[in-house]
Design a protein around this motif. Structure first.
Motif, mmCIF file in Angstrom:
data_model
loop_
_atom_site.group_PDB
_atom_site.id
_atom_site.type_symbol
_atom_site.label_atom_id
_atom_site.label_comp_id
_atom_site.label_asym_id
_atom_site.label_seq_id
_atom_site.Cartn_x
_atom_site.Cartn_y
_atom_site.Cartn_z
ATOM 1 N N GLY A 44 0.809 -1.212 0.000
ATOM 2 C CA GLY A 44 0.000 0.000 0.000
ATOM 3 C C GLY A 44 0.842 1.261 0.000
ATOM 4 N N ILE A 45 1.876 1.297 0.832
ATOM 5 C CA ILE A 45 2.775 2.456 0.861
ATOM 6 C C ILE A 45 3.495 2.586 -0.483
ATOM 7 C CG2 ILE A 45 4.889 3.368 1.897
ATOM 8 C CD1 ILE A 45 3.938 2.247 4.563
ATOM 9 N N GLY A 46 3.898 1.442 -1.056
ATOM 10 C CA GLY A 46 4.609 1.478 -2.328
ATOM 11 C C GLY A 46 3.764 2.010 -3.466
ATOM 12 N N ILE A 47 2.523 1.546 -3.567
ATOM 13 C CA ILE A 47 1.681 1.973 -4.690
ATOM 14 C C ILE A 47 1.278 3.444 -4.550
ATOM 15 C CG2 ILE A 47 -0.571 1.325 -3.706
ATOM 16 C CD1 ILE A 47 -1.303 0.258 -6.482
ATOM 17 N N GLN A 48 1.132 3.927 -3.315
ATOM 18 C CA GLN A 48 0.852 5.350 -3.119
ATOM 19 C C GLN A 48 2.065 6.206 -3.484
ATOM 20 O OE1 GLN A 48 -1.842 6.358 0.473
ATOM 21 N NE2 GLN A 48 -0.914 4.403 1.018
#
Length: 323
Positions: A72-76
């Motif tokens: 989630g942090i990566g895709i954001q």
């Protein structure tokens, strides 16, 4: 800052982005969220029944949660890095996927809070990841809010919200604006409550009520975000902008890989099960359970045992700032 973004003329059709809204990517988030919610609910039900036979389930849930919060942090982060080319349609999908990620790791926090309290490193690592996720999600919410208020053309890059003048706001924008503000405010409130929940030393009295109420809210959040993603995406529904092709529906290795990665926690769980079948069951949720070295011994002066391991740099078992 947004000089390379073409904000002057909106194309008639936008490019697809299977790396963000492909069928495999969406399904990986949705399936992980559903499994995490089910496992969390199962663990909480066991706790309510005073049973703690869930060692393998706990480790499986923790694996799904760690995978989801990092993803989630990566895709954001990728979404913000591509703001000069990413259209609002894809930007909004990333925001919905981040809500699924948040729902997953918060459900894990509700179910495994005592596991995190046992180790100050795990506790503060979880706190740090929650904070990063909150910042990114809030920034995404601000971009979405600005795009609605400025009535940004659906085929223009989301970065244009800071350069284009305001247009006439559509008549139905009030609901979108209110919903976006509510989500941003809700994320901040939930972060504050989760911080208190994670670091509070004496929450046994309210633990069960918080777990049940929190799970109901997170299940509703997960279902709502899933419905929005399914209805809005090209892979499963009808996109809000004309797209050049159907690339987000096509199945390729890049779409199969996120689904294949879901097998890793399952394989790890099988390995753990085979290696720990004869190990006594975990009792981390039992009140006054010895959880780390020194608690097996009787406490002097009538002190009460606690399952909260303090940070060795500061804080004690009863006071956050006193060693």
């Amino acid at each position: 800052m947004f000089g390379s973004a073409n904000c002057t003329q909106a194309p008639s059709e936008a490019k697809t982005d299977a790396g963000v809204a492909g069928a495999g990517v969406l399904l990986s988030f949705i399936i992980t969220n559903g499994l995490a919610l089910l496992l969390s609910a199962y663990i909480i039900i066991l706790n309510l029944r005073k049973s703690s036979e869930a060692k393998i389930v706990r480790k499986l849930l923790l694996s799904f949660s760690d995978q989801q919060i990092i993803t989630g942090i990566g895709i954001q982060s990728i979404g913000l890095a591509k703001m000069e080319t990413m259209i609002p349609y894809h930007f909004f999908i990333v925001w919905m996927l981040s809500l699924l990620s948040t729902s997953t790791h918060l459900a894990t926090l509700l179910a495994l809070v005592n596991d995190f309290k046992r180790d100050w490193v795990l506790r503060w690592l979880r706190q740090f990841l929650m904070f990063i996720n909150l910042i990114l999600s809030s920034v995404f919410g601000i971009f979405v809010l600005k795009s609605v208020m400025k009535n940004l053309a659906p085929a223009l890059p989301i970065g244009c919200v800071w350069t284009l003048p305001s247009k006439n706001t559509p008549s139905n924008a009030g609901i979108s604006i209110a919903g976006t503000i509510a989500v941003i405010a809700g994320n901040c409130i939930v972060f504050a409550l989760c911080t208190w929940y994670l670091h509070n030393r004496n929450n046994q009295k309210w633990l069960k009520i918080i777990q049940v109420a929190g799970m109901l809210v997170l299940i509703a959040t997960g279902i709502g975000a899933t419905i929005r993603v399914i209805l809005l995406s090209q892979a499963f529904g009808t996109p809000s902008v004309p797209l050049e092709d159907t690339g987000e529906k096509d199945w390729s290795f890049g779409q199969l890989l996120p689904l294949l990665l879901l097998l890793l926690p399952l394989i790890s769980a099988i390995e753990i099960f085979r290696g720990e079948m004869k190990v006594p069951h975990s009792t981390v949720d039992d009140e006054h359970t010895p959880l780390f070295n020194g608690e097996l011994e009787d406490k002097p002066d009538g002190q009460v045992r606690t399952s909260f391991q303090p940070n060795p740099l500061w804080g004690s078992q009863s006071n956050l700032f006193r060693k």
